[in-house]
Motif scaffolding. Structure first.
Motif, short mmCIF file in Angstrom:
data_model
loop_
_atom_site.label_atom_id
_atom_site.label_comp_id
_atom_site.label_asym_id
_atom_site.label_seq_id
_atom_site.Cartn_x
_atom_site.Cartn_y
_atom_site.Cartn_z
N ASP A 1 -2.21 -0.93 -2.59
CA ASP A 1 -2.34 -2.37 -2.83
C ASP A 1 -3.00 -2.66 -4.18
O ASP A 1 -2.68 -3.64 -4.84
CB ASP A 1 -3.14 -3.04 -1.71
CG ASP A 1 -2.28 -3.33 -0.49
OD1 ASP A 1 -1.05 -3.46 -0.66
OD2 ASP A 1 -2.83 -3.44 0.61
N LEU A 2 -3.92 -1.81 -4.58
CA LEU A 2 -4.54 -1.97 -5.90
C LEU A 2 -3.50 -1.79 -7.00
O LEU A 2 -3.46 -2.59 -7.95
CB LEU A 2 -5.67 -0.94 -6.06
CG LEU A 2 -6.36 -0.89 -7.44
CD1 LEU A 2 -6.98 -2.24 -7.78
CD2 LEU A 2 -7.40 0.22 -7.47
N ALA A 3 -2.66 -0.78 -6.88
CA ALA A 3 -1.61 -0.57 -7.87
C ALA A 3 -0.59 -1.70 -7.84
O ALA A 3 -0.11 -2.15 -8.89
CB ALA A 3 -0.91 0.77 -7.61
N GLY B 1 5.16 5.53 -7.98
CA GLY B 1 4.67 6.84 -7.59
C GLY B 1 3.49 6.74 -6.63
O GLY B 1 3.42 7.48 -5.63
N VAL B 2 2.54 5.84 -6.93
CA VAL B 2 1.38 5.66 -6.06
C VAL B 2 1.82 5.18 -4.68
O VAL B 2 1.33 5.66 -3.65
CB VAL B 2 0.39 4.66 -6.70
CG1 VAL B 2 -0.73 4.31 -5.72
CG2 VAL B 2 -0.19 5.22 -7.98
N TRP B 3 2.74 4.21 -4.66
CA TRP B 3 3.20 3.66 -3.38
C TRP B 3 3.87 4.74 -2.53
O TRP B 3 3.56 4.88 -1.34
CB TRP B 3 4.18 2.52 -3.66
CG TRP B 3 4.72 1.87 -2.41
CD1 TRP B 3 5.77 2.30 -1.65
CD2 TRP B 3 4.22 0.68 -1.78
NE1 TRP B 3 5.97 1.45 -0.59
CE2 TRP B 3 5.03 0.44 -0.64
CE3 TRP B 3 3.19 -0.20 -2.06
CZ2 TRP B 3 4.83 -0.64 0.20
CZ3 TRP B 3 2.99 -1.29 -1.21
CH2 TRP B 3 3.80 -1.50 -0.11
N ILE B 4 4.79 5.49 -3.11
CA ILE B 4 5.51 6.52 -2.35
C ILE B 4 4.56 7.60 -1.86
O ILE B 4 4.64 8.07 -0.70
CB ILE B 4 6.64 7.12 -3.20
CG1 ILE B 4 7.71 6.06 -3.49
CG2 ILE B 4 7.26 8.33 -2.51
CD1 ILE B 4 8.77 6.50 -4.48
N TYR B 5 3.61 7.99 -2.71
CA TYR B 5 2.68 9.06 -2.33
C TYR B 5 1.73 8.60 -1.22
O TYR B 5 1.55 9.32 -0.23
CB TYR B 5 1.87 9.50 -3.55
CG TYR B 5 0.79 10.50 -3.22
CD1 TYR B 5 1.11 11.82 -2.93
CD2 TYR B 5 -0.56 10.12 -3.19
CE1 TYR B 5 0.11 12.75 -2.62
CE2 TYR B 5 -1.55 11.03 -2.89
CZ TYR B 5 -1.21 12.34 -2.59
OH TYR B 5 -2.20 13.24 -2.27
N SER B 6 1.14 7.41 -1.38
CA SER B 6 0.11 6.97 -0.43
C SER B 6 0.70 6.39 0.84
O SER B 6 0.29 6.75 1.95
CB SER B 6 -0.83 5.95 -1.09
OG SER B 6 -0.10 4.80 -1.50
N ARG B 7 1.66 5.50 0.70
CA ARG B 7 2.18 4.80 1.88
C ARG B 7 3.25 5.57 2.64
O ARG B 7 3.59 5.19 3.76
CB ARG B 7 2.71 3.42 1.48
CG ARG B 7 1.64 2.46 1.04
CD ARG B 7 1.82 1.12 1.68
NE ARG B 7 0.75 0.21 1.33
CZ ARG B 7 0.64 -1.02 1.81
NH1 ARG B 7 1.54 -1.46 2.66
NH2 ARG B 7 -0.36 -1.81 1.45
N HIS B 8 3.78 6.62 2.03
CA HIS B 8 4.84 7.36 2.71
C HIS B 8 4.46 8.83 2.89
O HIS B 8 4.38 9.31 4.03
CB HIS B 8 6.16 7.20 1.97
CG HIS B 8 6.64 5.77 1.98
ND1 HIS B 8 7.23 5.19 3.07
CD2 HIS B 8 6.57 4.80 1.03
CE1 HIS B 8 7.52 3.93 2.80
NE2 HIS B 8 7.13 3.67 1.57
N TYR B 9 4.17 9.54 1.82
CA TYR B 9 3.84 10.96 1.98
C TYR B 9 2.58 11.14 2.83
O TYR B 9 2.60 11.86 3.85
CB TYR B 9 3.65 11.61 0.62
CG TYR B 9 3.12 13.02 0.71
CD1 TYR B 9 3.92 14.06 1.19
CD2 TYR B 9 1.81 13.32 0.33
CE1 TYR B 9 3.43 15.34 1.31
CE2 TYR B 9 1.31 14.60 0.44
CZ TYR B 9 2.11 15.61 0.93
OH TYR B 9 1.62 16.88 1.03
N LEU B 10 1.48 10.48 2.45
CA LEU B 10 0.23 10.65 3.20
C LEU B 10 0.32 10.04 4.59
O LEU B 10 -0.14 10.64 5.57
CB LEU B 10 -0.93 10.01 2.42
CG LEU B 10 -1.35 10.72 1.14
CD1 LEU B 10 -2.49 9.98 0.45
CD2 LEU B 10 -1.77 12.17 1.41
N ASN B 11 0.93 8.85 4.69
CA ASN B 11 1.04 8.22 6.01
C ASN B 11 1.97 9.01 6.94
O ASN B 11 1.74 9.07 8.15
CB ASN B 11 1.53 6.78 5.87
CG ASN B 11 0.38 5.81 5.64
OD1 ASN B 11 -0.76 6.10 6.00
ND2 ASN B 11 0.66 4.68 5.05
N LEU B 12 3.01 9.59 6.39
CA LEU B 12 3.89 10.41 7.22
C LEU B 12 3.19 11.69 7.68
O LEU B 12 3.43 12.18 8.79
CB LEU B 12 5.18 10.74 6.46
CG LEU B 12 6.18 9.59 6.34
CD1 LEU B 12 7.33 9.96 5.43
CD2 LEU B 12 6.71 9.19 7.73
#
Length: 446
Positions: free
Chosen positions: A304-306, A330-341
């Motif tokens: 959300d910051l990004a 990149g931040v969105w895909i990494y945090s909201r998808h990679y880490l959340n998955l």
């Protein structure tokens, strides 16, 4: 990627000024989860405008002997109490931070005037975290438990966030937007909302990472979430972080659900996102899954910051808008998808395999089959909303890179609609003489 430039008239170039171009779709898209409506960004309704007119007339005539009338338009004279009430209503209408400030100060003053400064004071749970656990050994870690009084803390700090949001927008961010050259009401409002988001998430993101850094969870390790369960008590900074996050999301949800501002085009997705988030916050805190919760908090805050920064750069027509949009992706895909998955996968695989897996109400052991299904369902629902928003992000990137389409119809139409509403409000609110001056002068004196 093409360079985004501003259109400029010859006279503007000669004077060193440039004309604002239409905002591109880079950094501006239908993602509303990080900036819910604010009272200070509302377009006034006809009823509110007429009410302000009546109050101004009443205040104007109350200063002239023999002409004092009530705000309802009757001929009876108004007394000092009624005049004070009318004046307060007009001030609160023009300064949306006044009412939450007054409500926020009442418990503070009551606590300051009280001789009892201990947790037994009924005001104490609203201002300070409750359920302090004194360590058995001297020098041991002070921990904090959980209970119903935590609702008092969350309710009070909902007021605090309401004040901070409205005050910062009206007194700091609106002048900042104008100083940055923004003139259109729609862009100013969106700038205010996104910049406030930067202030909040810019504070909570590093705080959450700092807390995680001192936990076995670092860096997004999932197995400790279940090895140390149940998490019935926490250190002070952890509890403050968790409850303040709850207060922030609850405050935003109230404003959103009351529809104090005209719903935007992503209103349904926004409401669903808030419902899932509030459910996750409550269930994770009540049933001691807060170590899962803090990891999810951080992934949302960082992205959300990004997102807010990308939008703000776009409103300012900054040269870094395009490059930062790619960074944001990149931040969105990494945090909201990679880490959340990864977290979602751990709930499916490690939740049952690591630690006790049984329901025991007396021991507050809730890690069992039903809590696993509920946790997985809520996290999956959150991931589904994030996937929808990722589709919008990728579509914007595709149009920008391959089709060189920089226009976002949704955003421009939204701003234009708001500007039309603002223009209508201005037409409906003529200059009213108060104390011999215009309405603009009245704003300065009130």
């Amino acid at each position: 990627m093409s360079t985004l430039s501003s259109d400029a008239t010859p006279s503007a170039v000669a004077s060193g000024a440039t004309r604002n171009r239409r905002t591109s779709s880079v950094g501006q898209f239908s993602l509303g989860d990080n900036a819910s409506p604010s009272l200070s960004t509302m377009v006034p309704t006809d009823t509110q405008i007429r009410g302000s007119q009546h109050r101004q007339r009443a205040l104007s005539k109350s200063d002239k002997p023999g002409e004092a009338t009530s705000a309802t338009g009757s001929d009876k004279k108004i007394g000092s109490i009624e005049r004070t009430w009318i004046l307060y209503r007009e001030i609160a209408y023009r300064n949306t931070w006044v009412t939450p400030l007054i409500m926020m100060l009442v418990p503070l003053i009551a606590f300051a005037l009280s001789k009892d400064r201990t947790p037994s004071n009924p005001v104490y749970p609203f201002l300070f975290p409750s359920y302090k656990i004194i360590p058995a050994e001297e020098g041991g870690m002070v921990m904090y438990g959980k209970g119903k009084k935590d609702f008092c803390f969350v309710m009070y700090y909902m007021l605090v966030f309401s004040f901070l949001r409205e005050f910062s927008m009206q007194q700091i961010l609106e002048p900042l937007a104008k100083a940055c050259g923004l003139t259109k009401p729609g862009k100013i409002k969106r700038f205010m909302e996104q910049t406030y988001s930067i202030m909040y998430y810019g504070t909570m993101s590093p705080w959450g990472l700092y807390i995680m850094h001192h936990m076995p969870l670092w860096y997004f390790e999932t197995r400790p979430m279940y090895e140390h369960y149940p998490h019935q008590s926490h250190e002070l900074d952890f509890k403050l972080y968790y409850l303040l996050q709850a207060a922030f999301w609850a405050q935003q949800s109230v404003v959103l659900f009351l529809q104090l501002e005209k719903p935007r085009k992503d209103f349904k997705e926004l409401v669903f996102h808030h419902i899932v988030t509030i459910a996750l916050i409550f269930c994770s805190y009540r049933f001691h899954f807060t170590w899962i919760g803090i990891a999810v908090y951080i992934t949302m805050d960082v992205s959300d910051l990004a997102l807010a920064t990308s939008k703000t750069l776009n409103y300012l027509n900054h040269p870094m808008t395009g490059p930062f949009f790619l960074f944001f992706m990149g931040v969105w895909i990494y945090s909201r998808h990679y880490l959340n998955l990864r977290i979602l996968w751990s709930v499916a695989t490690e939740f049952q395999a690591v630690g006790d897996f049984t329901l025991n109400w007396e021991m507050q052991q809730y890690k069992c089959w039903i809590s696993q299904y509920i946790t997985f369902a809520l996290l999956f629902a959150l991931q589904a909303v994030n996937a929808y928003w990722l589709f919008l992000i990728l579509r914007i990137a595709y149009r920008l890179v391959f089709l060189e389409i920089q226009k976002d119809e949704r955003s421009d139409e939204e701003d234009e609609d708001e500007e039309d509403d603002e223009s209508k409000a201005d037409r409906d609110l003529p200059a009213i003489e108060v104390n011999g001056g215009t309405d603009d002068e009245t704003k300065k004196t009130i």
